[in-house]
Design a protein around this motif. Structure first.
Motif, PDB file in Angstrom:
ATOM      1  N   ASN B 119       0.844  -1.205   0.000  1.00  0.00           N
ATOM      2  CA  ASN B 119       0.000   0.000   0.000  1.00  0.00           C
ATOM      3  C   ASN B 119       0.870   1.242   0.000  1.00  0.00           C
ATOM      4  N   GLU B 120       0.511   2.195  -0.820  1.00  0.00           N
ATOM      5  CA  GLU B 120       1.270   3.440  -0.841  1.00  0.00           C
ATOM      6  C   GLU B 120       0.794   4.353   0.282  1.00  0.00           C
ATOM      7  N   ILE B 121       1.729   5.091   0.828  1.00  0.00           N
ATOM      8  CA  ILE B 121       1.387   6.100   1.835  1.00  0.00           C
ATOM      9  C   ILE B 121       1.622   7.465   1.209  1.00  0.00           C
ATOM     10  N   HIS B 122       0.586   8.238   1.149  1.00  0.00           N
ATOM     11  CA  HIS B 122       0.736   9.596   0.627  1.00  0.00           C
ATOM     12  C   HIS B 122       0.733  10.542   1.816  1.00  0.00           C
ATOM     13  N   SER B 123       1.847  11.197   2.028  1.00  0.00           N
ATOM     14  CA  SER B 123       1.895  12.134   3.138  1.00  0.00           C
ATOM     15  C   SER B 123       2.196  13.527   2.599  1.00  0.00           C
ATOM     16  N   ALA B 124       1.255  14.409   2.823  1.00  0.00           N
ATOM     17  CA  ALA B 124       1.405  15.765   2.302  1.00  0.00           C
ATOM     18  C   ALA B 124       2.331  16.563   3.195  1.00  0.00           C
ATOM     19  N   GLY B 125       3.588  16.605   2.848  1.00  0.00           N
ATOM     20  CA  GLY B 125       4.543  17.333   3.672  1.00  0.00           C
ATOM     21  C   GLY B 125       5.346  18.314   2.853  1.00  0.00           C
ATOM     22  N   SER B 126       5.738  19.419   3.465  1.00  0.00           N
ATOM     23  CA  SER B 126       6.535  20.403   2.759  1.00  0.00           C
ATOM     24  C   SER B 126       8.000  20.181   3.083  1.00  0.00           C
ATOM     25  N   LYS B 127       8.831  20.930   2.414  1.00  0.00           N
ATOM     26  CA  LYS B 127      10.277  20.852   2.640  1.00  0.00           C
ATOM     27  C   LYS B 127      10.613  21.302   4.064  1.00  0.00           C
ATOM     28  N   GLY B 128      11.696  20.776   4.621  1.00  0.00           N
ATOM     29  CA  GLY B 128      12.126  21.193   5.949  1.00  0.00           C
ATOM     30  C   GLY B 128      12.455  22.683   5.992  1.00  0.00           C
ATOM     31  N   GLN B 129      12.245  23.267   7.156  1.00  0.00           N
ATOM     32  CA  GLN B 129      12.430  24.714   7.282  1.00  0.00           C
ATOM     33  C   GLN B 129      13.859  25.103   7.676  1.00  0.00           C
ATOM     34  N   GLY B 130      14.601  24.141   8.231  1.00  0.00           N
ATOM     35  CA  GLY B 130      15.976  24.448   8.632  1.00  0.00           C
ATOM     36  C   GLY B 130      16.041  24.948  10.070  1.00  0.00           C
ATOM     37  N   ILE B 131      17.235  24.892  10.633  1.00  0.00           N
ATOM     38  CA  ILE B 131      17.375  25.088  12.079  1.00  0.00           C
ATOM     39  C   ILE B 131      17.055  26.517  12.514  1.00  0.00           C
ATOM     40  N   GLN B 132      17.441  27.498  11.718  1.00  0.00           N
ATOM     41  CA  GLN B 132      17.192  28.883  12.115  1.00  0.00           C
ATOM     42  C   GLN B 132      15.695  29.164  12.191  1.00  0.00           C
ATOM     43  N   LYS B 133      14.971  28.662  11.202  1.00  0.00           N
ATOM     44  CA  LYS B 133      13.532  28.916  11.139  1.00  0.00           C
ATOM     45  C   LYS B 133      12.819  28.204  12.294  1.00  0.00           C
ATOM     46  N   ILE B 134      13.173  26.951  12.534  1.00  0.00           N
ATOM     47  CA  ILE B 134      12.452  26.236  13.599  1.00  0.00           C
ATOM     48  C   ILE B 134      12.792  26.827  14.968  1.00  0.00           C
ATOM     49  N   PHE B 135      14.017  27.374  15.095  1.00  0.00           N
ATOM     50  CA  PHE B 135      14.345  28.080  16.340  1.00  0.00           C
ATOM     51  C   PHE B 135      13.422  29.284  16.525  1.00  0.00           C
ATOM     52  N   GLU B 136      13.220  30.040  15.452  1.00  0.00           N
ATOM     53  CA  GLU B 136      12.356  31.225  15.544  1.00  0.00           C
ATOM     54  C   GLU B 136      10.914  30.836  15.895  1.00  0.00           C
ATOM     55  N   TYR B 137      10.439  29.748  15.285  1.00  0.00           N
ATOM     56  CA  TYR B 137       9.078  29.279  15.592  1.00  0.00           C
ATOM     57  C   TYR B 137       8.953  28.920  17.083  1.00  0.00           C
ATOM     58  N   LEU B 138       9.975  28.213  17.575  1.00  0.00           N
ATOM     59  CA  LEU B 138       9.902  27.755  18.965  1.00  0.00           C
ATOM     60  C   LEU B 138      10.058  28.926  19.933  1.00  0.00           C
ATOM     61  N   GLN B 139      10.923  29.847  19.582  1.00  0.00           N
ATOM     62  CA  GLN B 139      11.123  31.050  20.400  1.00  0.00           C
ATOM     63  C   GLN B 139       9.793  31.805  20.538  1.00  0.00           C
ATOM     64  N   GLU B 140       9.107  31.929  19.433  1.00  0.00           N
ATOM     65  CA  GLU B 140       7.822  32.640  19.437  1.00  0.00           C
ATOM     66  C   GLU B 140       6.772  31.855  20.231  1.00  0.00           C
ATOM     67  N   ALA B 141       6.794  30.531  20.064  1.00  0.00           N
ATOM     68  CA  ALA B 141       5.827  29.686  20.774  1.00  0.00           C
ATOM     69  C   ALA B 141       6.036  29.793  22.282  1.00  0.00           C
ATOM     70  N   GLU B 142       7.304  29.779  22.705  1.00  0.00           N
ATOM     71  CA  GLU B 142       7.600  29.882  24.136  1.00  0.00           C
ATOM     72  C   GLU B 142       7.079  31.211  24.690  1.00  0.00           C
ATOM     73  N   GLU B 143       7.342  32.272  23.958  1.00  0.00           N
ATOM     74  CA  GLU B 143       6.918  33.601  24.410  1.00  0.00           C
ATOM     75  C   GLU B 143       5.390  33.674  24.531  1.00  0.00           C
ATOM     76  N   LYS B 144       4.716  33.156  23.512  1.00  0.00           N
ATOM     77  CA  LYS B 144       3.253  33.193  23.538  1.00  0.00           C
ATOM     78  C   LYS B 144       2.692  32.381  24.699  1.00  0.00           C
ATOM     79  N   LEU B 145       3.310  31.240  24.968  1.00  0.00           N
ATOM     80  CA  LEU B 145       2.817  30.384  26.053  1.00  0.00           C
ATOM     81  C   LEU B 145       3.033  31.062  27.408  1.00  0.00           C
ATOM     82  N   ILE B 146       4.198  31.661  27.614  1.00  0.00           N
ATOM     83  CA  ILE B 146       4.471  32.350  28.886  1.00  0.00           C
ATOM     84  C   ILE B 146       3.495  33.528  29.062  1.00  0.00           C
ATOM     85  N   ASN B 147       3.202  34.219  27.960  1.00  0.00           N
ATOM     86  CA  ASN B 147       2.314  35.382  28.036  1.00  0.00           C
ATOM     87  C   ASN B 147       0.830  35.023  28.109  1.00  0.00           C
TER      88      ASN B 147
END
Lengths: 469, 462
Positions: B119-147
């Motif tokens: 059986n084929e698995i079709h997974s709709a995924g985009s290209k990886g964002q890279g370490i700098q981008k995921i750091f920024e996402y997590l930094q923002e997520a942490e700030e939003k959660l604390i606030n």
């Protein structure tokens, strides 16, 4: 000897990498190289059912810049592979390798080989034939001595690891580690009654360990315990005093307090002891130690995974908190000096502050005095595993328990879980016996699964929550 | 669109030319029967601490397991991370040595389905964002959660990771499977503190095919809501209660006792079931459990198991009866059925569930009692997560005694429970299900509705 990989000839290659990392602006660069050889054997009933050899190699490169660090692991130990990994680790922190390297680097210190007397350890270990024979002896003894044993298992694992640590502070150390462990388990069944009992032994640095192991003693212990626990009732839940046996009973201190004294917890602010240095956090009868050099103990090391020789760290002295366990990152972020506690499962993990051989020191009482001081409570003869939560709640299971009634052990009980919070329970350890003993265990945490020793004498906890039915 | 199928060669396999190398080496060593399983992964992950990068991490891992059958048809195995010709040669030598100790009473063979259509698995995924981008996402997520609430003072456990992985199975009879996939995950565990009270913590995990698809906002909101809901806590009295397991908690419990439908465990004598259990009622007739690695919500799935058997949806418990077991090739042969796609790769092959789907039966849809966690007015314990399953579950005995995060709910008023354990026997629990709610919820472990059990022991205060 063919299996050995690391020697002083790595000096030039590693020094060049470290110099490059420093020139890029890193405060510190650390390279951890690993070469492993693992084997395990499983005996079930009267057959060897699985033999699993494995080997591998890899590197973990860590770059510190300010209070941050970047870590890259790879299986590629070629010069090109290591350079790519370094570049990636530097890039994570916004650092770039300069086109020309003009900066000064003092270089690596002389090669410090902790493994001079350990190079034959791998070849000195028991052969597959020897280990298989010994394991089958154990399952056969269970068959002969036990009643209602439907499952009999014994297992042996041998983990050999050669490591080389080089860092831009000059560290250039090599070591060889050898850990062996033996596990024996039985499941007893009689109608609806079931009981499973296991014992595990482990040592470090003793190639001949398996030949010294006496299966008959283990089989006796397991058969005695299964016979008792097979028909045991479930424990009634509640708050009660508890006496915890020595050896693996030390898991209470490991879970309830030890993890909370690691700087990985201190820097996160998740330990209730974060601001309690030199304050009373436990009953005055409690002195607790973490060290890395008890000969043959499962958590012993000649150097930690950051190349530092381990120390004896007094954690608690007469109830007063004296020290935390610290690694490079812990020292950087919390100011607590390194204690030789930087440990990791393999090159794929960055080192973190972790326990080694951790135990509560012996007290002045006999185990009998502890039990006779309890009117109604629980005696925990054998402990299962446990864990600690993000705000200090701990729990651990009791594999073999007995009620204490009027100062005497009475009927066996099963299904008990001890729960509580570290800062509440430590002041309630009111009596320590004089029979300190250690036991091997595996600890899973931020830097993977590592070998540790837990230990204690018999201790009395004045009141603890016992989960049951 | 990423297509996971048996034609998409993975980079690591091409890079190391594994197929050709293994054919060459086995011919040189006169090894006639062999198979190999190989895997490779590339991960990047970040952690943050109050807006700063705490640890940024990347890893590249390879692993090959080779199995050989010697002239006496005994099997031996060796694993290595060294994919060089020298490493593979050494692994084959190690496997040959280990084969001398192969178990004569049970020798795994090739899966009869290792060459079947997959059986084929079709997974709709985009290209990886890279370490700098995921750091920024997590930094923002942490700030939003604390606030998000004044009591939330930190997010001590957090991480955002991107993973690409590939797997291969190849045997000497020509079976060849390749599969690759990718996933991204975020976890946020917040710590909240109110003056004079103990710190409380809770969190959320989200998984998706890529960071782009990751529900980061949902993770923040869930972590915040759950943490805040635990601020209002008090001890619970030790007693027997009506208990509602939330989907995560029930899936954790069923996974911990999956030996019930594990053929390997039955053969080994450590299951709560036995060779005669198939067809027997082991739960209330309302309960159905399937295992389905191919569920579209199962992120990062692959379409074949360690032995190359295709994975497929399998009914385990139907209307309360045990109807199928999880099998490897060896266990399936013993039971006279086909392997089910749940095997690892070993000298003794392990078997385990992939992704459970728990549901209310269509045939027996009347619950013993009608409960709904949203509008039930009585008193009950709502269990959100179970903890320390490795310590508190006696899988071969059926008993459990587990710390949990949850609430005492009375007349729809929720009060977080300070610290407590829930204890019982899984066999009795399955027979004592009072209600299975209609709505299923997707979790990272599987899919399940809320499940109600009566008369469970809760230990809190005396």
């Amino acid at each position: 000897m063919d299996s050995l990989l690391f020697n002083p000839s790595w000096h030039t290659k590693l020094e060049s990498l470290l110099h490059t990392g420093k020139a890029a602006g890193a405060d510190l660069v650390e390279i951890f190289l690993e070469n492993t050889d693992y084997s395990s054997v499983l005996a079930e009933q009267d057959s060897i059912t699985s033999v699993n050899p494995a080997f591998g190699r890899g590197a973990g490169i860590r770059v510190f810049h300010g209070s941050h660090d970047g870590f890259v692991s790879t299986n590629d130990l070629s010069e090109k592979g290591l350079n790519i990994a370094l570049e990636q680790a530097l890039g994570m922190l916004g650092l770039q390798i300069p086109k020309t390297i003009n900066s000064k680097f003092d270089g690596l210190q002389d090669f410090n080989d902790f493994a001079i007397y350990k190079n034959n350890w791998l070849s000195d270990c028991p052969s597959l034939n020897e280990s298989s024979t010994k394991l089958l002896e154990a399952t056969l003894l269970l068959k002969k001595k036990g009643k209602h044993l439907s499952v009999r298992r014994s297992s042996y694992s041998r983990s050999w690891q050669e490591v080389l640590v080089a860092a831009s502070d000059g560290t250039f150390n090599r070591d060889v580690r050898l850990h062996q462990s033996i596990g024996v388990n039985a499941l007893a069944q009689d109608g609806e009654h079931r009981a499973s009992i296991g014992r595990r032994y482990g040592t470090s640095g003793i190639p001949e360990d398996l030949t010294q192991w006496i299966p008959e003693k283990t089989a006796d212990e397991i058969c005695d315990s299964t016979a008792v626990m097979l028909y045991a009732d479930y424990v009634e839940a509640g708050q009660m005093p508890a006496v915890l046996a020595n050896k693996f009973g030390g898991v209470i201190f490991h879970e309830a307090c030890g993890h909370l004294l690691e700087t990985t917890q201190i820097e996160r602010g998740t330990s209730p002891f974060v601001d309690k240095l030199n304050s009373k956090i436990a009953h005055h009868s409690v002195t607790a130690v973490d060290e890395g050099f008890t000969e043959g103990a499962f958590g012993s090391l000649s150097m930690d995974d950051e190349g530092m020789a381990p120390q004896k760290t007094i954690l608690i002295k007469d109830g007063i908190l004296k020290n935390f366990l610290s690694d490079r990152a812990g020292e950087l972020r919390t100011g607590n000096k390194r204690t030789g506690s930087g440990r990791r499962q393999s090159h794929t993990f960055a080192a973190a502050s972790r326990m080694r051989n951790t135990y509560i020191a012996a007290g002045k009482y006999s185990p009998k005095e502890l039990i006779s001081s309890v009117d109604s409570g629980l005696y925990c003869k054998s402990m299962g595993g446990g864990s600690v939560g993000p705000t200090g709640q701990f729990n651990f299971s009791v594999e073999e328990g007995y009620l204490i009634e009027n100062g005497k052990l009475t009927k066996p009980v099963k299904g008990a879980t001890l729960i509580g919070e570290a800062q509440d329970i430590m002041p309630r350890i009111s009596m320590c016996a004089n029979d300190l003993d250690l036991a091997a265990g595996f600890c899973g945490s931020i830097s993977g699964n590592i070998n540790v020793t837990v230990g204690q004498p018999h201790i009395k906890v004045d009141s603890i929550t016992v989960g049951g039915r | 669109m990423i297509v996971n199928n048996n034609n998409s060669k993975s980079n690591f396999i091409e890079e190391f030319n594994l197929k050709d190398e293994i054919y060459k080496l086995t011919t040189q060593k006169s090894i006639k029967k062999w198979d190999i399983g190989a895997s490779s992964s590339n991960d990047i992950s970040v952690q943050v601490d109050k807006g700063n990068p705490k640890q940024l991490k990347a890893s590249q891992r390879n692993q090959v397991t080779v199995r050989v059958w010697n002239k006496e048809d005994r099997i031996g195995i060796t694993s290595t991370s060294d994919l060089s010709p020298i490493g593979l040669s050494k692994a084959l030598d190690g496997a040959l040595l280990a084969s001398e100790y192969g178990n004569t009473s049970e020798t795994p063979q090739f899966s009869p389905l290792a060459k079947d259509k997959i059986n084929e698995i079709h997974s709709a995924g985009s290209k990886g964002q890279g370490i700098q981008k995921i750091f920024e996402y997590l930094q923002e997520a942490e700030e939003k959660l604390i606030n998000s609430h004044p009591a939330i003072e930190s997010v001590p456990y957090n991480g955002l990771a991107e993973t690409n992985f590939a797997r291969m199975y190849l045997n000497s009879e020509g079976a060849l499977r390749y599969g690759s996939n990718q996933q991204a995950s975020i976890y946020l565990y917040a710590k909240a503190l109110e003056s004079g009270r103990k710190p409380r913590s809770s969190g959320s995990i989200k998984i998706a095919n890529s960071t782009f698809d990751l529900d980061i906002q949902g993770c923040i909101e869930e972590a915040s809501l759950k943490t805040i809901r635990h601020l209002n806590y008090e001890p619970v009295k030790t007693d027997k209660y009506l208990v509602c397991f939330m989907p995560d908690a029930f899936l954790e419990l069923i996974n911990a006792f999956s030996n019930i439908f594990n053929a390997r465990s039955i053969i080994d004598g450590i299951s709560l079931s036995n060779m005669d259990s198939l067809g027997k009622k082991i739960a209330v007739p309302q309960l159905c459990i399937h295992d389905n690695a191919l569920n579209p919500s199962n992120i990062g799935a692959l379409n074949f198991d360690g032995e190359g058997t295709p994975v497929s949806r399998l009914c385990l418990i139907d209307d309360g009866a045990l109807v199928n077991l999880l099998h490897s090739e060896a266990t399936a042969r013993k039971f006279g059925v086909n392997p089910t796609g749940h095997a690892g790769l070993g000298a003794k092959v392990s078997v385990g569930p992939d992704w459970l789907e728990i549901s209310k039966s269509n045939n027996n849809c009347i619950n013993k009692l009608e409960f709904n966690s949203k509008d039930y007015l009585g008193k009950f314990i709502l269990i959100e997560n179970l903890n320390a399953l490795h310590a508190g579950v006696k899988a071969s005995q059926g008993s459990f005694s587990l710390p949990f995060d949850g609430w005492l709910v009375d007349n729809q008023e929720m009060r977080s429970i300070e610290a407590a354990t829930v204890a019982g026997d899984i066999r009795q629990l399955l027979q004592n299900i009072q209600a299975i709610e209609d709505t299923q919820h997707v979790t990272h472990m599987g899919i399940s509705p809320h499940i109600w059990i009566d008369n469970l022991s809760i230990t809190g205060e005396a």
